[in-house]
Design an enzyme around this catalytic site. Structure first.
Site, mmCIF file in Angstrom:
data_model
loop_
_atom_site.group_PDB
_atom_site.id
_atom_site.type_symbol
_atom_site.label_atom_id
_atom_site.label_comp_id
_atom_site.label_asym_id
_atom_site.label_seq_id
_atom_site.Cartn_x
_atom_site.Cartn_y
_atom_site.Cartn_z
ATOM 1 N N ARG A 45 -26.242 34.151 24.386
ATOM 2 C CA ARG A 45 -27.198 34.321 23.293
ATOM 3 C C ARG A 45 -28.362 35.187 23.758
ATOM 4 N NH1 ARG A 45 -27.244 28.009 22.647
ATOM 5 N NH2 ARG A 45 -26.892 28.406 24.837
ATOM 6 N N ASP A 47 -31.695 37.445 23.855
ATOM 7 C CA ASP A 47 -33.003 37.328 23.212
ATOM 8 C C ASP A 47 -33.315 38.528 22.320
ATOM 9 O OD1 ASP A 47 -33.783 34.888 24.213
ATOM 10 O OD2 ASP A 47 -34.818 35.728 25.968
ATOM 11 N N TYR A 105 -24.981 42.034 33.495
ATOM 12 C CA TYR A 105 -26.083 42.659 32.779
ATOM 13 C C TYR A 105 -26.533 43.922 33.508
ATOM 14 C CZ TYR A 105 -27.058 38.707 29.608
ATOM 15 O OH TYR A 105 -26.992 37.759 28.623
ATOM 16 N N ARG A 192 -34.464 38.833 33.024
ATOM 17 C CA ARG A 192 -35.784 39.469 32.871
ATOM 18 C C ARG A 192 -36.811 38.921 33.853
ATOM 19 N NH1 ARG A 192 -36.940 38.757 26.769
ATOM 20 N NH2 ARG A 192 -38.932 39.674 27.360
#
Lengths: 242, 242
Positions: A45, A47, A105, A192
């Site tokens: 999920r 952001d 990622y 992040r």
């Protein structure tokens, strides 16, 4: 299905009462295309603002449909900012999230001004020491409790992840670098927070050895601030039988 | 200076009475930043819609200025859709266009729907045979008269170019391919005419051997239609002393 999206045009992946989300857009398009209510489950999920090139999601249908026709219909019924790249029938038990064995990622940083693809690159004008960040990033590899890089509102209590790759790569164009990180799973806000902390190390605001201390602390306040969402892309999701 | 731009937001490189162009935007910004009228000369005049990651341009100043300050000022004074990536002093005789020894372009095609970076990729949903295109593209290598791939309004009479690289490469993401082409010079509309012709070969609308016949004809009407502008990117310009 494999889904690509431009996160700048959505309030994240997950369905919510207000605001356009990727999940809602796909469910809306698929429900019309398949002529039945469709609920979509994604592997991760993401952001608000985070992009995906290789998000994987599954859904169940009551009736058999032609996959090629469904792919075309759903792409015609969803905004340009989301694209179903491929779609295939799986076993009834396949679960996009629980069956995923790894996620990769990418985080793109440019040291010089950008114009093209500027919605998916973050400009850091100060000189960043990428070698220094890479030396520090080696400390992320392994199976550890990553509580210090997890947003507190996260729903799971298990904070243990196995990171198998975490490295900055220079792009062909001078001044551009991509951080590639691969793990079995990621906690909420984890990439992040890691990138934000590494950038502080690369900017010499933190020592190289800080990362070890931060992980050991198991406290989000010890890590650096979250890096901007728009530099982050969910590149690929891996499954055991691929 | 090395310049990146998003061609979708400009009416091409070259200054013109109506419409925003990259050259005008740079001249406007530089003239204010350097406090003197500045004329900019680019290595290549890209058409409307064509992007650049590595356009090179030069300009002359009457007075010595601080390069770092000028770089920051010009980026603050130009739209987000254009970015001066770097800027350096050269010899008085340097000419961005005449001194260039080579130019490399990229053309991106996706066989599946796209969402991210969709302004710089062209979707071709029909199955394209990239191996077939690559076999045909080998016939482009060498020093030849490329009149058949040149728009008639072109200002030069010399239509001879030396192509040293012309090949489609699969990207890491399945379904995406980039055509990379390197030559000493390109004629007006040449890359898009080549890509449009190759795509007809890849779609089996033309035979593989057609390219040789088209080149020999020296007639633009023999080649295929120009491929869409937004798939094309001027990647890099080469100079002898680099």
């Amino acid at each position: 299905m494999c889904v690509e999206y431009d996160g700048s045009e959505f309030h994240g992946w997950q369905r919510q009462p207000n605001g356009d989300t990727v999940q809602s857009a796909l469910e809306h398009g698929l429900s019309i295309a398949a002529r039945q209510p469709v609920a979509v489950t994604g592997a991760g999920r993401t952001d608000a603002g985070v992009h995906a090139r290789g998000q994987v999601a599954h859904f169940d249908l009551n009736e058999v449909v032609d996959e090629h026709a469904l792919l075309n219909s759903v792409n015609a019924l969803t905004p340009w900012s989301v694209a179903v790249r491929s779609l295939q029938r799986t076993s009834d038990t396949f679960h996009a999230r629980f069956d995923a064995t790894g996620r990769r990622y990418g985080y793109r940083v440019s040291q010089v001004p950008v114009a093209l693809d500027r919605k998916s690159r973050v400009v850091v004008p100060e000189r960043v020491d990428f070698d220094r960040m890479n030396r520090a990033a080696r400390g992320l590899i392994g199976t550890r409790n990553f509580e210090s890089f997890c947003l507190t509102q996260s729903e799971t209590t298990n904070r243990v992840c196995t990171i198998s790759e975490a490295e900055w790569h220079a792009e062909s164009r001078e001044g551009d670098h991509t951080f590639r990180i691969l793990a079995d799973r990621f906690l909420h806000g984890m990439v992040r927070a890691i990138v934000g902390t590494l950038l502080e190390i690369g900017l010499e605001k933190r020592s190289e050895s800080d990362l070890e201390r931060i992980i050991a602390a198991q406290d989000r306040r010890e890590a650096g601030p979250a890096a901007a969402a728009h530099g982050l892309i969910l590149e690929e999701v891996y499954y055991a039988n691929e």
